[in-house]
Design an enzyme around this catalytic site. Structure first.
Site, PDB file in Angstrom:
ATOM      1  N   ASP A  94       0.820  -1.113   0.154  1.00  0.00           N
ATOM      2  CA  ASP A  94       0.014   0.202   0.095  1.00  0.00           C
ATOM      3  C   ASP A  94       0.790   1.329   0.028  1.00  0.00           C
ATOM      4  O   ASP A  94       1.409   1.537   0.979  1.00  0.00           O
ATOM      5  CB  ASP A  94      -0.730   0.048   1.242  1.00  0.00           C
ATOM      6  N   LYS A 156      -6.947   3.383  -3.484  1.00  0.00           N
ATOM      7  CA  LYS A 156      -7.263   3.305  -2.130  1.00  0.00           C
ATOM      8  C   LYS A 156      -7.401   4.950  -1.516  1.00  0.00           C
ATOM      9  O   LYS A 156      -6.831   5.846  -1.982  1.00  0.00           O
ATOM     10  CB  LYS A 156      -6.219   2.637  -1.221  1.00  0.00           C
ATOM     11  N   LYS A 185     -10.143   0.180  -2.663  1.00  0.00           N
ATOM     12  CA  LYS A 185      -9.984   0.062  -1.378  1.00  0.00           C
ATOM     13  C   LYS A 185     -10.545   1.253  -0.487  1.00  0.00           C
ATOM     14  O   LYS A 185     -10.018   2.588  -0.557  1.00  0.00           O
ATOM     15  CB  LYS A 185      -8.624  -0.361  -0.933  1.00  0.00           C
TER      16      LYS A 185
END
Length: 235
Positions: A94, A156, A185
């Site tokens: 991430d 995300k 996400k």
């Protein structure tokens, strides 16, 4: 759409990212992830070896964060962080974009950095954190499209350390900006089952949360209430 408790669990990345967490806290967090059989445990880069040890033999993947939480590390540092994390066993990455570059209009630099991290990650899935709290809708769209062109697996919303986290409006915008091959996400402030379920209706596939136990215990209670203990579904 309906989901079983197990399906909901596999939408969650259990977050263990607070700076004050001890090694014991990390191990306990990994135990929660294994207990509920979530998608992954997301830990600080220094904790990847511990997490790999703790989840070994389970169905839980290890993820970590890159350039976290501000995204301002030089690209070479982010790439090196990524390569080391993968070498140590991380299967999900991430990464935080350079928000300043994006806000300056240098989308090409943002895209190139993501691309280099995707290459360094190899088979590990790269999730691109936009940190939506600091961006206009136009910047969010540009970042999502750059992430897809660069080969990212997910876009995300947030790190969880900015003034605001995931919102319905941002998630709908992000989902509209990328093709079906890129997943979305949601992260930042997701602490209830109802919030998670509402976001799935927008096409969100993964959720970062530290409230994993609370969310999944609520899901289990609802199943039992509706089904008398049988394998019912949650709407």
């Amino acid at each position: 759409m309906n989901f079983t408790v197990a399906q909901i669990a596999k939408m969650i990345d259990h977050s263990i990212l607070r700076p004050e967490f001890t090694v014991r806290d990390v191990r306990e967090g990994c135990a929660i992830a294994v207990k509920y059989d979530v998608a992954s445990v997301c830990v600080r880069p220094c904790d990847v070896p511990v997490a790999v040890e703790e989840v070994r033999g389970s169905g839980v993947r290890v993820g970590t964060v890159i350039g976290f939480p501000h995204g301002t590390s030089p690209t070479a540092v982010k790439v090196a962080e990524t390569a080391l994390a993968v070498e140590q066993g991380a299967a999900e990455i991430d990464m935080v974009i350079n928000v300043g570059w994006l806000r300056s209009g240098d989308v090409a630099a943002v895209e190139q950095e993501i691309k280099e991290i995707v290459v360094a990650a190899g088979d590990a899935h790269v999730k691109v954190i936009l940190e939506t709290a600091y961006l206009t809708d136009e910047q969010k769209l540009a970042a999502c499209r750059a992430a897809e062109r660069a080969g990212a697996a997910f876009v995300k919303t947030s790190t969880g350390f900015a003034p605001t986290g995931a919102t319905v409006d941002d998630l709908a915008l992000m989902r509209s900006a990328v093709s079906p091959k890129v997943q979305v996400k949601a992260s930042g402030g997701i602490r209830t089952l109802d919030a998670l379920l509402a976001m799935t209706s927008l096409g969100v596939a993964r959720f970062g949360s530290s409230a994993t136990a609370e969310i999944l215990e609520d899901a289990s209670r609802r199943h039992l209430t509706r089904s008398g203990g049988s394998a019912s579904l949650i709407a």
